[in-house]
Motif scaffolding. Structure first.
Motif, PDB file in Angstrom:
ATOM      1  N   LEU A 365       0.839  -1.194   0.000  1.00 13.66           N
ATOM      2  CA  LEU A 365       0.000   0.000   0.000  1.00 13.66           C
ATOM      3  C   LEU A 365       0.877   1.248   0.000  1.00 13.66           C
ATOM      4  N   PRO A 366       0.595   2.226  -0.869  1.00 19.54           N
ATOM      5  CA  PRO A 366       1.435   3.427  -0.929  1.00 19.54           C
ATOM      6  C   PRO A 366       1.317   4.264   0.325  1.00 19.54           C
ATOM      7  N   ASN A 367       2.484   4.695   0.844  1.00 21.81           N
ATOM      8  CA  ASN A 367       2.549   5.587   2.017  1.00 21.81           C
ATOM      9  C   ASN A 367       1.840   5.017   3.237  1.00 21.81           C
ATOM     10  N   LEU A 368       1.773   3.709   3.328  1.00 21.47           N
ATOM     11  CA  LEU A 368       1.106   3.081   4.461  1.00 21.47           C
ATOM     12  C   LEU A 368       1.873   1.814   4.833  1.00 21.47           C
ATOM     13  N   ASN A 369       2.127   1.647   6.131  1.00 21.40           N
ATOM     14  CA  ASN A 369       2.842   0.472   6.621  1.00 21.40           C
ATOM     15  C   ASN A 369       1.979  -0.217   7.671  1.00 21.40           C
ATOM     16  N   PRO A 370       0.955  -0.937   7.233  1.00 19.47           N
ATOM     17  CA  PRO A 370       0.032  -1.550   8.196  1.00 19.47           C
ATOM     18  C   PRO A 370       0.674  -2.701   8.969  1.00 19.47           C
ATOM     19  N   VAL A 371       0.473  -2.692  10.273  1.00 20.28           N
ATOM     20  CA  VAL A 371       0.924  -3.788  11.120  1.00 20.28           C
ATOM     21  C   VAL A 371      -0.305  -4.350  11.824  1.00 20.28           C
ATOM     22  N   ILE A 372      -0.522  -5.634  11.681  1.00 16.70           N
ATOM     23  CA  ILE A 372      -1.702  -6.287  12.245  1.00 16.70           C
ATOM     24  C   ILE A 372      -1.355  -6.807  13.636  1.00 16.70           C
ATOM     25  N   CYS A 373      -2.107  -6.354  14.613  1.00 12.64           N
ATOM     26  CA  CYS A 373      -1.891  -6.749  16.006  1.00 12.64           C
ATOM     27  C   CYS A 373      -3.074  -7.626  16.438  1.00 12.64           C
ATOM     28  N   GLU A 374      -2.805  -8.862  16.745  1.00 14.63           N
ATOM     29  CA  GLU A 374      -3.849  -9.802  17.145  1.00 14.63           C
ATOM     30  C   GLU A 374      -3.703 -10.114  18.628  1.00 14.63           C
ATOM     31  N   MET A 375      -4.827 -10.024  19.357  1.00 11.98           N
ATOM     32  CA  MET A 375      -4.825 -10.261  20.805  1.00 11.98           C
ATOM     33  C   MET A 375      -5.974 -11.180  21.187  1.00 11.98           C
ATOM     34  N   TYR A 376      -5.648 -12.182  21.955  1.00 10.69           N
ATOM     35  CA  TYR A 376      -6.668 -13.055  22.547  1.00 10.69           C
ATOM     36  C   TYR A 376      -6.677 -12.757  24.041  1.00 10.69           C
ATOM     37  N   LEU A 377      -7.795 -12.217  24.526  1.00  8.01           N
ATOM     38  CA  LEU A 377      -7.881 -11.727  25.898  1.00  8.01           C
ATOM     39  C   LEU A 377      -9.071 -12.349  26.625  1.00  8.01           C
ATOM     40  N   TYR A 378      -8.975 -12.324  27.952  1.00  5.89           N
ATOM     41  CA  TYR A 378     -10.081 -12.791  28.797  1.00  5.89           C
ATOM     42  C   TYR A 378     -10.476 -11.653  29.732  1.00  5.89           C
ATOM     43  N   ASN A 379     -11.719 -11.201  29.613  1.00  6.34           N
ATOM     44  CA  ASN A 379     -12.216 -10.067  30.377  1.00  6.34           C
ATOM     45  C   ASN A 379     -12.853 -10.542  31.682  1.00  6.34           C
ATOM     46  N   ARG A 380     -12.214 -10.182  32.834  1.00  7.90           N
ATOM     47  CA  ARG A 380     -12.758 -10.529  34.139  1.00  7.90           C
ATOM     48  C   ARG A 380     -13.456  -9.332  34.796  1.00  7.90           C
ATOM     49  N   SER A 381     -13.526  -8.209  34.078  1.00  5.21           N
ATOM     50  CA  SER A 381     -14.107  -6.991  34.660  1.00  5.21           C
ATOM     51  C   SER A 381     -15.633  -7.096  34.725  1.00  5.21           C
ATOM     52  N   ASP A 382     -16.192  -6.656  35.846  1.00  6.51           N
ATOM     53  CA  ASP A 382     -17.641  -6.607  36.001  1.00  6.51           C
ATOM     54  C   ASP A 382     -18.225  -5.284  35.541  1.00  6.51           C
ATOM     55  N   SER A 383     -17.370  -4.259  35.426  1.00  5.56           N
ATOM     56  CA  SER A 383     -17.853  -2.919  35.088  1.00  5.56           C
ATOM     57  C   SER A 383     -17.742  -2.592  33.609  1.00  5.56           C
ATOM     58  N   LEU A 384     -16.902  -3.312  32.873  1.00  5.72           N
ATOM     59  CA  LEU A 384     -16.698  -3.029  31.457  1.00  5.72           C
ATOM     60  C   LEU A 384     -17.117  -4.225  30.626  1.00  5.72           C
ATOM     61  N   THR A 385     -17.874  -3.928  29.579  1.00  4.13           N
ATOM     62  CA  THR A 385     -18.244  -4.996  28.649  1.00  4.13           C
ATOM     63  C   THR A 385     -17.073  -5.290  27.720  1.00  4.13           C
ATOM     64  N   ASP A 386     -17.192  -6.387  27.008  1.00  5.29           N
ATOM     65  CA  ASP A 386     -16.128  -6.748  26.059  1.00  5.29           C
ATOM     66  C   ASP A 386     -15.922  -5.653  25.027  1.00  5.29           C
ATOM     67  N   GLU A 387     -16.987  -5.067  24.535  1.00  9.35           N
ATOM     68  CA  GLU A 387     -16.877  -4.029  23.513  1.00  9.35           C
ATOM     69  C   GLU A 387     -16.205  -2.792  24.079  1.00  9.35           C
ATOM     70  N   GLN A 388     -16.527  -2.420  25.308  1.00 14.71           N
ATOM     71  CA  GLN A 388     -15.874  -1.266  25.937  1.00 14.71           C
ATOM     72  C   GLN A 388     -14.381  -1.517  26.135  1.00 14.71           C
ATOM     73  N   VAL A 389     -14.042  -2.747  26.512  1.00 17.18           N
ATOM     74  CA  VAL A 389     -12.615  -3.097  26.663  1.00 17.18           C
ATOM     75  C   VAL A 389     -11.892  -2.973  25.328  1.00 17.18           C
ATOM     76  N   LYS A 390     -12.519  -3.433  24.273  1.00 19.93           N
ATOM     77  CA  LYS A 390     -11.896  -3.355  22.945  1.00 19.93           C
ATOM     78  C   LYS A 390     -11.614  -1.912  22.553  1.00 19.93           C
ATOM     79  N   GLN A 391     -12.594  -1.051  22.719  1.00 22.80           N
ATOM     80  CA  GLN A 391     -12.417   0.347  22.322  1.00 22.80           C
ATOM     81  C   GLN A 391     -11.355   1.023  23.179  1.00 22.80           C
ATOM     82  N   LEU A 392     -11.358   0.736  24.469  1.00 25.62           N
ATOM     83  CA  LEU A 392     -10.370   1.325  25.360  1.00 25.62           C
ATOM     84  C   LEU A 392      -8.956   0.888  24.978  1.00 25.62           C
ATOM     85  N   LEU A 393      -8.786  -0.392  24.722  1.00 22.80           N
ATOM     86  CA  LEU A 393      -7.459  -0.914  24.391  1.00 22.80           C
ATOM     87  C   LEU A 393      -6.972  -0.401  23.041  1.00 22.80           C
TER      88      LEU A 393
END
Length: 426
Positions: A365-393
Motif C-alpha cells: 500500500l502506498p505511504n502506508l505500513n500496516p501492522v496487524i496486532c492480534e490479541m486473545y484476551l479474557y475479560n474478568r471486569s464486572d464494570s466493562l463490557t467486552d466491547e468497551q474493553v476493545k475500544q479502550l485498548l
C-alpha cells in the motif's frame, strides 16, 4: 603437523634440511634422485610459512605441501601425547594457497548458482523452508566471499577484483533465474515466506559479521582444532545471501519495489560485513599479509582501501536502515510492538492476556505500513463490557505505539474469550 617434500638441485638438500632443523623439524630425510635431491620435512603448522620463506632464495626448489594434518612420532615415547596435539593455526602460506584452490571453474560456479536459484524460487513459491536450506547448501557464494577477503588481506588487487566479479556473477545468475521462473509461472503476488524474509531486523548487521568471522576462522584453524565442518560454515555464509537473491528476482517481476529494496540492502550488507570481518581474521589471526611467502608482491594500500570501503558501505547502509522507519526494520519492530502491547495489557488487572502477536503486511500500500496486532484476551471486569474493553485498548495501544515514534499504522484484531477452560468459567 604438515608434511612437505622439497626437490632441489644436487648439493642443496643439506641446506634445506638445516633450515628445517632450525625450526624443530622432525623425521627429516634427504633422498638422492637422478635429477637432484628430494628432502622430506615434517613441521609444526606455525613454522611452515617461515620455512618456505627461508628457502625461497632457491629458485629451482619444487615444493609440495600436503594440506592435512599428520602425526609425527619420535623419541622419547612418553612425550607422544604432546607430539600429536599440534592444533596451531595453519600457516599463512597454506591459508592463502588453499583459498586460491577453492576458486574453481566458472562453469561450476554458474551451474551451482542456477541450481541454488531454482531451489530458492521453489522454496519461496511453495512456502517450503527446507528448500531454502537446500539452496543454502548448493549456492556457491561462500567461496568468492572468502577469496575476496583473502585477497584484501594479502593486498592482491587483481585477485580481489576477480573474486568480486565471481560473486557478482553468482548473485546475478541467481536473481535472473528466479525472475525468469516467476515470469514463466505468471506470479503476481508475494508469498508468506517472501514477506517474512523481506522483513529485516535492526540486528541484521550481526549476521554477515558472524558469517565472515566463522568463515575466516574455519580456513585458518587446523582441521583437528575445529568441531565445525567447512560445509556448515559455508551454509552460514550462504544463509545470508541465498534468500535475498530469490527475493530480488521474484519481486522485480511483479513490481514489489519494497521487497526489491530489502533484498538489495541485504545483499550489499552481507558482502560488506563478510568482507570486513573475514579480512580482519585473515590479517590478524591467520597472519596473511603482503609479507607472506610467495605472495609478497601484494600492495599495502589494497588492504586499507578495501577495509575503508567496507566500513563506508556499512555506515551508509546502517544510515539508510535507521534514518526512517519502518521499511528496513520491520522484523525487529514487529517484536517491539508486541512487547509494547504486552506491557500495556499488564496495567489492566481485570484483563488476562492469552496470546499477542504483531506482523507487518506485505507493504504494497502506498505511504502506508500496516501492522496487524492480534490479541486473545479474557475479560474478568464486572464494570466493562467486552466491547468497551476493545475500544479502550485500541485507543490506548494506538497512542502507545505512536509514542515510540514508529512509522506504523496499527490495525487491531481483539478477540474476547467467554472462558479459557473449565476452571475459568464464570
Amino acid at each position: 603437523m604438515r608434511a612437505l617434500t622439497v626437490k632441489v638441485p644436487n648439493g642443496k638438500g643439506g641446506e634445506v634440511k638445516k633450515e628445517a632443523e632450525k625450526l624443530d623439524g622432525k623425521n627429516l630425510s634427504v633422498e638422492q634422485l637422478n635429477s637432484g635431491e628430494l628432502v622430506r620435512v615434517h613441521l609444526n603448522n606455525n613454522t611452515v610459512d617461515e620455512f618456505i620463506r627461508n628457502i625461497n632464495h632457491i629458485d629451482e626448489a619444487e615444493i609440495t605441501l600436503v594440506p592435512r594434518g599428520i602425526i609425527a612420532l619420535y623419541p622419547p615415547q612418553d612425550e607422544a601425547p604432546d607430539q600429536v596435539s599440534d592444533v596451531t593455526y595453519r600457516s599463512p602460506f597454506e591459508v592463502f594457497m588453499g583459498g586460491l584452490q577453492s576458486v574453481g571453474s566458472k562453469f561450476g560456479l554458474m551451474g551451482y548458482a542456477v541450481s541454488g536459484g531454482i531451489l530458492v524460487w521453489i522454496g519461496f513459491y511453495t512456502n517450503t523452508v527446507f528448500l531454502l536450506v537446500a539452496a543454502m547448501l548448493v549456492s556457491p557464494f561462500a567461496g568468492p566471499a572468502m577469496n575476496a577477503a583473502l585477497a584484501a588481506a594479502a593486498g592482491k588487487g587483481q585477485l580481489l577484483l576477480q573474486s568480486l566479479g565471481r560473486y557478482a556473477l553468482a548473485i546475478g545468475l541467481s536473481i535472473l533465474i528466479t525472475f525468469v521462473l516467476s515470469f514463466l509461472i505468471g506470479q503476481k503476488h508475494a508469498t508468506t515466506l517472501m514477506v517474512d524474509v523481506s522483513h529485516i531486523s535492526q540486528m541484521a548487521l550481526l549476521l554477515p559479521l558472524v558469517a565472515g568471522f566463522a568463515g575466516g576462522i574455519n580456513l585458518v584453524q587446523s582441521e583437528r582444532d575445529s568441531l565445525v565442518p567447512g560445509a556448515a560454515v559455508g551454509v552460514l555464509v550462504a544463509a545470508s545471501l541465498a534468500p535475498p537473491t530469490g527475493l530480488v528476482g521474484m519481486a522485480m517481476h511483479f513490481g514489489n519495489w519494497q521487497m526489491v529494496q530489502s533484498g538489495v540492502f541485504l545483499l550489499v550488507l552481507q558482502l560488506a560485513g563478510i568482507q570486513l570481518s573475514a579480512a580482519l581474521v585473515f590479517r590478524y589471526i591467520g597472519k596473511v599479509t603482503i609479507k607472506g611467502a610467495r605472495f609478497a608482491d601484494g600492495k599495502k594500500y589494497i588492504y586499507w582501501v578495501s577495509m575503508g570501503l567496507s566500513v563506508l558501505a556499512l555506515g551508509v547502509l546502517l544510515y539508510w536502515q535507521f534514518y526512517k522507519q519502518p521499511n528496513l526494520q520491520k522484523g525487529s519492530l514487529a517484536t517491539s510492538i508486541t512487547e509494547t502491547i504486552q506491557n500495556t495489557l499488564k496495567e489492566y488487572k481485570d484483563i488476562e492476556t492469552i496470546e499477542v502477536s504483531s506482523r507487518f503486511t506485505r507493504g504494497t500500500l502506498p505511504n502506508l505500513n500496516p501492522v496487524i496486532c492480534e490479541m486473545y484476551l479474557y475479560n474478568r471486569s464486572d464494570s466493562l463490557t467486552d466491547e468497551q474493553v476493545k475500544q479502550l485498548l485500541k485507543y490506548e495501544l494506538f497512542k502507545r505505539i505512536k509514542a515510540e515514534n514508529w512509522n506504523a499504522d496499527p490495525m487491531f484484531d481483539i478477540i474476547m474469550l467467554d472462558y479459557v477452560g473449565e476452571k475459568d468459567k464464570p
